[in-house]
Design an enzyme around this catalytic site. Structure first.
Site, short mmCIF file in Angstrom:
data_model
loop_
_atom_site.label_atom_id
_atom_site.label_comp_id
_atom_site.label_asym_id
_atom_site.label_seq_id
_atom_site.Cartn_x
_atom_site.Cartn_y
_atom_site.Cartn_z
N GLY A 90 0.84 -1.20 0.00
CA GLY A 90 0.00 0.00 0.00
C GLY A 90 0.88 1.25 0.00
O GLY A 90 2.00 1.22 0.50
N ILE A 172 -4.07 -9.96 -3.86
CA ILE A 172 -4.44 -10.39 -2.50
C ILE A 172 -5.89 -10.85 -2.47
O ILE A 172 -6.21 -11.90 -1.89
CB ILE A 172 -4.17 -9.27 -1.47
N ARG A 268 -6.95 -1.23 4.42
CA ARG A 268 -6.53 -0.13 5.27
C ARG A 268 -7.72 0.25 6.15
O ARG A 268 -8.87 0.21 5.69
CB ARG A 268 -6.11 1.09 4.45
N ASP A 292 -7.61 -6.57 10.40
CA ASP A 292 -6.15 -6.52 10.55
C ASP A 292 -5.69 -5.07 10.63
O ASP A 292 -4.56 -4.80 11.02
CB ASP A 292 -5.49 -7.23 9.36
N GLU A 297 -4.71 3.31 13.94
CA GLU A 297 -3.68 2.38 14.43
C GLU A 297 -2.31 3.06 14.39
O GLU A 297 -2.09 3.93 13.52
CB GLU A 297 -3.65 1.11 13.55
N HIS A 317 -2.36 -5.34 12.61
CA HIS A 317 -1.76 -5.15 11.27
C HIS A 317 -0.59 -6.12 11.05
O HIS A 317 0.56 -5.71 10.89
CB HIS A 317 -1.30 -3.69 11.09
O1 LIG Z 1 -0.04 -3.14 4.90
C1 LIG Z 1 0.99 -3.52 4.46
C2 LIG Z 1 1.50 -3.12 3.18
O2 LIG Z 1 0.89 -2.30 2.49
O3 LIG Z 1 2.57 -3.62 2.82
#
Ligand SMILES: O=CC(=O)O
Length: 354
Positions: A90, A172, A268, A292, A297, A317
């Site tokens: 991200g 994902i 997110r 998660d 956070e 997370h």
């Molecule tokens: O949340 C984790 C990433 O974006 O790698």
């Protein structure tokens, strides 16, 4: 002089992080100079601004936790900065328009964490639908002896013969779906960034369109987010955080879900409106959630409504938290950075083009 790279977190090679080893080797060979933030805590912004402010930095290798790559930082770096490489998939912490304006190249690490994050998505789906969070709390609180068995004790909703809505059907999302097949789901409605649009074959991670034939269940693009809300027994959020996806799961979305449904978020935090989620769970309009990631956070105290709500399983997370994933992410981030500063022999692992 060898190009200078700033590294905002230790990547200890001796603990198995391949990216750390790559940077160490390149440094020993005199191919780069690496300036490191050596504490195992988020980089101090003042230190980073000062280091960049020297005007001689070619590459910045950063993390997504607590770091903001914005105008101020890039302005401080000046024209020497050629590449920003984030060790994450991200990149909502990076102002991409500020990079674009300056022709700074940009790398991310989406491939290395796909499996680990899909595992956490499937784990949260199981834990939340099967009320494992409540069960664990009861055991830890010593309440099991006061909970004699009865036919409905801690009964959740099984995933067999259910419909899963996957919002964000990239690597994902698709890999999470594949994990869930093992639990007997019968249908998937998905949305890409263009809701209603079928998956573009170049984005088919399994390289086997039509997906339905490969996966052996009905898989089709949802007509709308409304359809996902109405039809899904499990909604899985795997999309990037953008202005379009912020609070995508809000009071309106949650007014349409089945009361037996579960929402899982491995994307997110701000993709979900926290207050609306807590209200839906409290009022019995949504059965459970597995998270998660959450807004705000890591500053989530024990009395936070998301923590207090028994039907919510919340983990801190850890989507990509396997040694394999983190090692691969560090390797890809180091490659992106080394390629971006022009060290010969290094190819980009993943460059984001604007
Ligand atoms: O949340 C984790 C990433 O974006 O790698």
């Amino acid at each position: 002089m060898a190009p200078k790279i700033i590294l905002t977190r230790p990547l200890p090679a001796e603990k198995g992080l391949e990216g750390g080893a790559l940077l160490d080797q390149a440094e020993r060979a005199g191919l780069v100079r690496v300036v490191r933030w050596t504490k195992d805590e988020p980089v101090d912004r003042k230190w980073l601004l000062e280091e960049l402010g020297k005007g001689d930095t070619d590459g910045l290798l950063c993390m997504h936790n607590g770091e903001k790559i914005d105008e101020e930082l890039l302005e401080a770096a000046g024209s020497s900065l050629k590449v920003v490489s984030t060790m994450s998939a991200g990149y909502d912490h990076v102002d991409v328009s500020a990079l674009k304006k300056r022709n700074i190249r940009f790398g991310t690490t989406p491939d290395a964490l796909t499996d680990a994050t899909a595992d956490i998505g499937a784990m949260l789906a199981l834990m939340a639908t099967r009320r494992a969070g409540e069960g664990i709390r009861a055991v830890l609180d010593g309440k099991w002896p006061e909970m004699p068995w009865n036919p409905l004790l801690l009964c959740g909703h099984g995933l067999q013969n259910t419909t899963v809505g996957v919002i964000g059907f990239g690597k994902i999302g698709q890999t999470t779906l594949k994990r869930l097949l093992g639990f007997g789901i019968k249908r998937c409605l998905y949305s890409t960034s263009r809701v209603g649009a079928p998956l573009d074959s170049s984005r088919d991670y399994f390289k086997t369109l039509p997906l339905a034939d490969y996966l052996g269940i009905e898989v089709r693009p949802a007509e709308s987010y409304d359809e996902i809300a109405r039809e899904s027994d499990l909604v899985v959020l795997c999309c990037p955080l953008t202005p379009q996806t912020k609070h995508l799961v809000d009071a309106e979305f949650l007014s349409k879900v089945k009361p037996t449904a579960c929402v899982v978020n491995t994307a997110r935090g701000p993709v979900i409106d926290t207050d609306a989620l807590v209200a839906a769970i409290r009022e019995g309009r949504l059965a459970s959630a597995g998270l998660d990631v959450v807004t705000g956070e890591p500053d989530i105290p024990a009395d936070h409504p998301l923590v207090k709500e028994e039907r919510i399983v919340l983990v801190p997370h850890i989507g990509s938290a396997t040694i394999q994933a983190r090692s691969g992410m560090s390797r890809d981030a180091a490659r992106n950075c080394l390629a971006g500063v022009g060290v010969e022999g290094f190819e980009w692992a993943n460059e984001v083009t604007f």
